[in-house]
Design an enzyme around this catalytic site. Structure first.
Site, short mmCIF file in Angstrom:
data_model
loop_
_atom_site.label_atom_id
_atom_site.label_comp_id
_atom_site.label_asym_id
_atom_site.label_seq_id
_atom_site.Cartn_x
_atom_site.Cartn_y
_atom_site.Cartn_z
CB SER A 140 -0.89 0.01 1.25
OG SER A 140 -1.53 1.25 1.43
CE1 TYR A 153 -4.50 -2.36 5.00
CE2 TYR A 153 -3.84 -0.08 4.64
CZ TYR A 153 -4.14 -1.34 4.14
OH TYR A 153 -4.07 -1.57 2.78
#
Length: 242
Positions: A140, A153
């Site tokens: 990500s 996260y």
């Protein structure tokens, strides 16, 4: 790496980025195996693919990981690309002492990091039997900068990023196995709806970038806004010996 004639396993392949990747590579003449926890969603996704198959299972559960790896070895022995795309993310307010922050972080780390390490280890013997193979870890833009909404996260994806670099170094002298890292920014999917995903790029753009990267053996695959950050970071890290 070739972009056709592969047998590709995609975790989290029933929706979002995983399904977009499945569609892109399926259209190019690859055998697609999608995985997800929900059988109904998997069957719905198969209707959008040609001659694809599904393996139901939760890769965050060790027993399921073992079973899926066994199924690949027995039923799809030509599997030569593993795309670790399944993920977990929770809004996590670290200022809320009653917000169960640690449990959310545990689930994210288990799904986004630990399960990837274990499933990769379980499938490596199969991949190493192939003439040409690849592992694609979907991280990500968050690996480069966390925020107050998704702090744990982001940490789990940063761990995945570091692991992926180490895995690539481990097999750097093996010309038959390539390790890719795909860095999506905010993408418009059901998965990201809670954090403003409607403002993100289409999942098909992520799939297009990955397809192009495999074709030219580009192991680092930043997408969209991630390209700007990645270019700056890569310039620095390339100066550091491994």
């Amino acid at each position: 790496m070739k972009t056709t004639g592969n047998t590709i396993f995609i975790s989290g392949g029933s929706a979002g980025i995983g399904l977009a990747i499945a569609k892109k590579f399926n259209a190019a003449g690859n055998k697609i195996i999608i995985n997800g926890r929900n059988e109904e969603r998997l069957q719905s996704a198969l209707k959008e693919l040609d001659n694809a198959v599904a393996i139901q299972g939760d890769l965050s559960v060790q027993a399921d990981r073992i079973d899926i790896a066994k199924q690949l070895k027995s039923n799809y022995p030509n599997t030569n690309i593993i795309i670790n795309n399944a993920g977990a993310a929770f809004l996590n307010d670290l200022s809320d002492s009653n917000g169960n922050s640690a449990e959310k972080a545990y689930q994210e780390i288990n799904t986004n990091y630990i399960s990837v390490i274990d499933f990769t280890a379980l499938t490596l013997p199969l991949l190493l039997q192939q003439e040409e193979a690849a592992i694609v870890n979907v991280s990500s833009i968050a690996v480069f900068r966390s925020n107050k909404y998704l702090p744990t996260y982001s940490a789990s994806k940063a761990a995945l990023h570091s692991y992926t670099q180490g895995l690539r170094d481990t097999f750097s002298e093996n010309e038959g196995l390539n390790v890719y890292e795909l860095y999506p920014p905010l993408v418009n999917t059901e998965f990201s709806a809670e954090i403003g995903g409607a403002n993100g790029i289409p999942a098909s753009e992520v799939a297009d970038e990955l397809f192009a990267a495999l074709a030219k053996d580009q192991f680092e695959v930043p997408v969209g806004d991630t390209k700007k950050i990645h270019a700056l970071v890569a310039h620095v890290t390339e100066q550091v010996s491994h």
